[in-house]
Design an enzyme around this catalytic site. Structure first.
Site, PDB file in Angstrom:
ATOM      1  N   GLY B 334       0.823  -1.213   0.000  1.00 32.80           N
ATOM      2  CA  GLY B 334       0.000   0.000   0.000  1.00 32.80           C
ATOM      3  C   GLY B 334       0.853   1.257   0.000  1.00 32.80           C
ATOM      4  N   SER B 335       0.346   2.283   0.663  1.00 32.65           N
ATOM      5  CA  SER B 335       0.918   3.622   0.531  1.00 32.65           C
ATOM      6  C   SER B 335       2.343   3.773   1.021  1.00 32.65           C
ATOM      7  CB  SER B 335       0.040   4.624   1.277  1.00 32.65           C
ATOM      8  OG  SER B 335      -1.287   4.496   0.830  1.00 32.65           O
ATOM      9  N   VAL B 336       2.819   2.842   1.840  1.00 29.58           N
ATOM     10  CA  VAL B 336       4.215   2.989   2.295  1.00 29.58           C
ATOM     11  C   VAL B 336       5.171   2.937   1.102  1.00 29.58           C
ATOM     12  CG1 VAL B 336       3.907   2.185   4.648  1.00 29.58           C
ATOM     13  CG2 VAL B 336       4.303   0.530   2.821  1.00 29.58           C
ATOM     14  N   MET B 337       4.643   2.516  -0.065  1.00 28.58           N
ATOM     15  CA  MET B 337       5.492   2.459  -1.251  1.00 28.58           C
ATOM     16  C   MET B 337       5.691   3.845  -1.879  1.00 28.58           C
ATOM     17  SD  MET B 337       7.276   0.391  -2.956  1.00 28.58           S
ATOM     18  CE  MET B 337       6.785  -1.305  -2.855  1.00 28.58           C
ATOM     19  N   LYS B 338       4.779   4.771  -1.572  1.00 22.94           N
ATOM     20  CA  LYS B 338       4.802   6.071  -2.261  1.00 22.94           C
ATOM     21  C   LYS B 338       6.134   6.816  -2.152  1.00 22.94           C
ATOM     22  CE  LYS B 338      -0.160   6.683  -2.127  1.00 22.94           C
ATOM     23  NZ  LYS B 338      -1.247   6.990  -1.176  1.00 22.94           N
TER      24      LYS B 338
END
Lengths: 396, 613
Positions: B334-338
């Site tokens: 999820g967003s931790v990849m951003k």
């Protein structure tokens, strides 16, 4: 001038001792050696055995007691003239046969390892077969002398009057021994009597025929049945069943192999640590071989050879003095020591099936060592009398 | 007188014929006997000088034994030397059923009983066995069954074994009282038992050994040969009763196992496990994982999973509890990849922190698919994309670059590749080949959908923001010297991203529960839908990855909570507090000086709706 000459002569010629010093020393050396080896071979077993009260010196002290008894007995035997021995030989022989019969009576004879060989006297256990081994040369020599007339005579007469009575007697003694059973003593006693008959001049062709017939019969029996063959020849390959039938022999052979030339050292045997059964009696030689190596083995063998040689030469000397009985007694004793030591050592080395014979003079074994020393006392007596005669001492 | 003369005459008659002994017979016999002695000498010589090697070999086979001396298994300690796995000597009781003959009930062994031969079994009475069972604390029937069971051989006879364990791992004092009963055929053997002082806290890192001392899981398994050492040996001659008589070769001493010093800090591990477990329980989650990394060296300071198990217990362990989720389970992050996506694009020089992205109305259509934001859209700065976790923003930024460039960026960050931390069963995750990417996939990957990673990989990737763009290899063992890292992005980019990530835990960000008093925190929340049978369902994986102090990061902490069902499911509100508590405690334990004014006032936590992604 003359006196000086004689004195010089005296110095050059050593004065002859009144007894056979070399034979005596050889005997004492074997006894001392046996004492040390019996202690060495038994110490580990005695220490862990409940029957010995866990005393490491159990066998040592008993061996010493028997040695003292034997030496005293030997000294007494030495002090009895050979004439007396000859006179009482038949009586002694009958006494021996009676003892052999008594030992078979249950309750009187003591059974050990399936053999009924011992008479329990209050303090010690008497083994009649050992007494018999001592009596047989005395008796067989007397018999041979008595039957001298038929020995070299006509064939039929020599068989019926020379051989047959002895065969009957031996049949009785032999069956008594085989009932115990004690094959070893049977073999020794047969060898002594047959040997004395041969030495006494028994028709040698007949003798040879007899031996060949016996050998052929034995071979025939063995070959006819694979089972019997296996029983008899099993000792040749103890490695086939080293944990069953070949157990004792394989451990004995291992002891020899471990000894090599000089041995692992006195006291350092591993086989005596409960691996080799009967280490201090029948298989003492294996422990000697392991601890002292081939040098130890050869020394013992050579000492026995010397002892046998002396016995025969004493016999030859007696024969020269026309003392046939004494000659045969000496040589009979020689045959005994030779046969028993050869069988014992041969068994230890895997040359013969296990017999249950001790090593003369060395092994632990009460009656045996006493009987050995009585016989040597008689042997020394024969020699003593020979020397007396040569010196011109007249007896009686 | 008459009689005497009579006997004398009979005697004279009997011996009238004088026996003349022939000399040749004596010499023949003497020669024969001497030959026998010669045979003996020859045989002795053969046995003792020529066949001795074979015979000695036979002897050795009978009484020499090579005894194994057990090596003590090495300790496992944490980075400060605190023991995590220790071996303690215990006594194991065994029986030799073949050497025992069970007597019928009520019968006793005779006082003077003696074995008839070597193989004669010792009679053992039922009473003796009952006493023994009592001392061992086991039912008498079980014990009797153990010593009387056997298997049938082809002849149908019952063959009982020579060796059977009765009870293992007794304390020395217990064993002493058992042996004092002196039951024949019962023996004791020294063994080592492994003890794990940290219990379930460390279970997934250390693993455990089986009853025979062989490593089964974790570092007990991967470093088994190092820990086990090498057993020594001693060749001895034994007498028939088994006593050692002498040593016949040099004693080879056992080489004890080496001590394994892990990079883990027991105190931080304890804190991490406690907080994780509490969060998993309070959120009614299926499980969770936490990884604490040294931001500058790549050493793992803590790794915990929930649920866990107690390695000291010999009970059957639930397979779910054995899973080392942080390392072996993959999930869509999820967003931790951003931050990874955006920093890659920034690194190419296409963006600055001041650049602006239009996120339209919070939705964006790519072909037949639509990407949604949870927040209202509009034109956002890059920092705002991070802070508010805009999917549309991240997707649009990612689409500025070619597929191959983005694949390289993810690959360099360590995705799709096993991290090689020296741990068994590590997952490498899934990063599909860029040639097969469709635009929608490149877009969703930007916010961590359509890519699978492990928590450890995620934590490792965040090193690039903490250490000037470098990623160091992950290690569980304490480093003596730092290992050079791989430069993944430019130091300026790293610094810029870290500054932007600080805004996540500030008012308006999604990760406010992750704040730490006294320290500046940079981090990112993540909330991803779980995939079940290829379909996204309304179940979540909530995560937070961050570092502190943000001015010069010392620690990276990654927290992942699997399937929280306690009402909250956003990364900030579920994983954030775990991060905050562990980070705060760890920084204090390590004595890291605060980089934020200590008198700053905590703003009350915003509403749940404000921290939505």
């Amino acid at each position: 001038m003359k006196q000086i000459f004689y004195q010089a002569l005296k110095r050059v010629r050593p004065s002859m001792a009144s007894y056979d010093k070399a034979l005596l020393w050889c005997t004492l050396l074997l006894l001392a050696f046996g004492l040390v080896m019996v202690y060495s071979a038994s110490i580990a077993q005695a220490e862990v055995d409940k029957d010995t009260g866990f005393r490491s010196t159990y066998y040592l002290t008993r061996h010493v007691i028997f040695l003292v008894v034997g030496l005293v007995g030997g000294f007494i035997a030495f002090n009895i003239s050979t004439k007396t021995w000859q006179q009482y030989a038949p009586a002694l022989f009958i006494l021996g046969v009676l003892l052999l019969a008594v030992v078979l009576v249950p309750g009187i004879g003591r059974e050990v390892n399936g053999s009924r060989r011992w008479l329990s006297l209050v303090v010690i256990n008497l083994q009649p077969s050992e007494i018999m081994k001592f009596v047989v040369p005395l008796y067989a020599a007397d018999y041979t002398v008595r039957k001298a007339a038929f020995m070299g005579g006509k064939l039929v007469e020599s068989i019926t009057r020379g051989l047959l009575p002895m065969l009957v007697v031996m049949l009785v003694v032999g069956s008594l021994l085989l009932l115990e059973p004690d094959f070893g003593a049977f073999a020794v006693i047969t060898a002594i009597t047959m040997g004395l008959l041969f030495l006494g001049g028994f028709n040698w062709r007949l003798f040879a025929g007899l031996i060949i017939a016996l050998a052929a019969g034995f071979v025939g029996l063995v070959v006819s049945s694979p089972y019997r063959m296996q029983r008899v020849l099993g000792f040749l390959d103890p490695w086939k069943d080293p944990f069953g039938k070949g157990y004792q022999l394989s451990h004995s052979l291992i002891a020899f192999g471990r000894g090599e030339w000089t041995g692992v050292g006195l006291g350092a045997s591993v086989e005596k640590l409960s691996y080799l059964p009967e280490a201090h009696t029948d298989f003492l030689m294996a422990i000697i071989a392991e601890e002292l190596g081939f040098i130890g083995v050869a020394s013992v063998v050579l000492m026995f050879a010397f002892l046998v040689l002396r016995a025969f030469l004493i016999g030859v000397q007696a024969a020269k003095l026309d003392r046939a009985y004494q000659a045969l007694v000496a040589q009979g004793i020689g045959i005994w020591f030779a046969v028993q030591s050869v069988i014992n050592i041969g068994v230890n080395m895997g040359l013969m099936p296990t017999k249950g014979l001790t090593l003369p003079l060395l092994s632990f074994g009460g009656s045996g060592i006493v009987a050995n020393l009585l016989a040597l006392g008689v042997l020394l007596r024969v020699d003593f009398e020979n020397r007396q005669l040569i010196r011109g001492v007249r007896r009686e | 007188m008459n009689r005497a003369t009579a006997t004398a005459s009979i005697r004279a008659q009997r011996y009238a014929h004088v026996l003349k002994l022939e000399r040749w017979r004596v010499w023949t016999m003497l020669t024969a006997l001497m030959l026998l002695f010669v045979v003996l000498l020859a045989r002795g010589l053969w046995l003792q000088a020529f066949n001795e090697a074979f015979l000695q070999g036979q002897g050795d086979a009978r009484y020499t034994r090579t005894l194994k001396t057990e090596a003590n298994r090495g300790m496992i300690t944490d980075r400060n030397g605190d023991p995590l796995a220790i071996s303690t000597p215990v006594q194991s009781i065994w029986a030799s059923p073949r050497g025992m003959a069970l007597l019928p009930p009520g019968q006793k062994r005779d006082e003077d009983w003696e074995p008839a031969n070597d193989k004669d079994p010792v009679p053992v009475s039922q009473d003796e066995l009952k006493k023994l069972a009592n001392a061992l604390g086991m039912p008498a029937a079980d014990l009797i069954k153990k010593v009387s069971d056997g298997r049938k051989n082809d002849k149908g006879e019952l063959v009982r074994p020579d060796f059977v364990w009765v009870k293992r791992g007794l304390s020395p004092t217990d064993a002493k009282s058992v042996l004092a009963l002196n039951v024949p055929g019962i023996y004791a053997q020294t063994e080592y038992r492994r003890y794990y002082p940290a219990g379930e806290v460390m279970a997934h890192i250390i693993g455990f050994v089986n009853i025979d001392g062989k490593g089964q899981e974790g570092f007990e398994l991967t470093r088994d040969s190092m820990l086990a050492g090498k057993p020594g040996s001693r060749t001895v001659i034994r007498d028939r009763r088994g006593y050692i008589v002498e040593d016949i070769s040099t004693i080879v001493p056992p080489r004890d196992g080496e001590t394994l010093t892990l990079s883990v800090d027991r105190r931080i591990q304890y804190l991490a496990y406690r907080e994780l477990k509490a969060a998993v329980e309070s959120n009614h989650a299926a499980g969770g994982g936490i990884v604490v990394l040294d931001a500058k060296s790549g050493e793992v300071l803590a790794l915990a999973n929930a649920p866990s198990y107690n390695p000291n217990s010999r009970e059957r362990i639930d397979p779910a509890a054995r899973r080392n989720r942080a390392l072996t389970d993959i999930y869509e992050p999820g967003s931790v990849m951003k931050p990874v996506t955006i920093s890659a694009v920034m690194d190419a020089g296409k963006l600055t922190p001041e650049s602006r992205v239009d996120t339209f109305n919070g939705t964006m259509a790519i072909g037949p698919n639509t990407i949604h934001d949870t927040h209202h859209g509009g034109v956002l700065s890059i920092a705002q994309v991070i802070q508010q976790s805009s999917n549309v923003g991240a997707a649009r930024i990612s689409l500025m670059m070619p597929r191959e460039y983005m694949w390289n960026a993810y690959h360099n960050a360590g995705f799709g590749e096993v991290p090689h931390s020296g741990f068994p069963g590590e997952a490498g995750g899934i990063l599909r080949n860029w040639k097969n990417w469709r635009p929608i996939e490149q877009a969703t990957m930007a916010f961590g959908n359509g890519i699978s990673v492990s928590l450890m990989q995620m934590a490792r990737a965040y090193q690039m923001f903490a250490d000037g763009g470098q990623i160091h290899p992950i290690t569980f063992t304490k480093l003596v010297a730092p290992v050079p890292g791989k430069q993944v992005i430019k130091p300026e980019t790293a610094l810029a991203m870290r500054n932007m990530m600080e805004s996540v835990v500030q008012p308006g960000g999604t990760g406010m529960p992750a704040r730490v008093v006294g320290y500046r925190v940079a981090g990112k929340t993540g909330t991803s839908h779980k995939l079940e049978g290829g379909v996204y369902v309304n179940r979540y994986v909530a995560s937070f990855i961050g570092m502190a102090p943000a001015s010069d990061p010392r620690l990276i902490i990654a927290v992942m909570i699997d399937d929280p069902t306690g009402g909250k499911h956003f990364g900030g509100s579920v994983a954030g507090p775990v991060f905050s508590n562990v980070m705060a405690g760890s920084l204090r334990l390590l004595g890291v000086p605060p980089d934020a004014p200590t008198d700053n006032i905590l703003i009350p936590a915003p509403d749940e709706s404000d921290s939505r992604e």
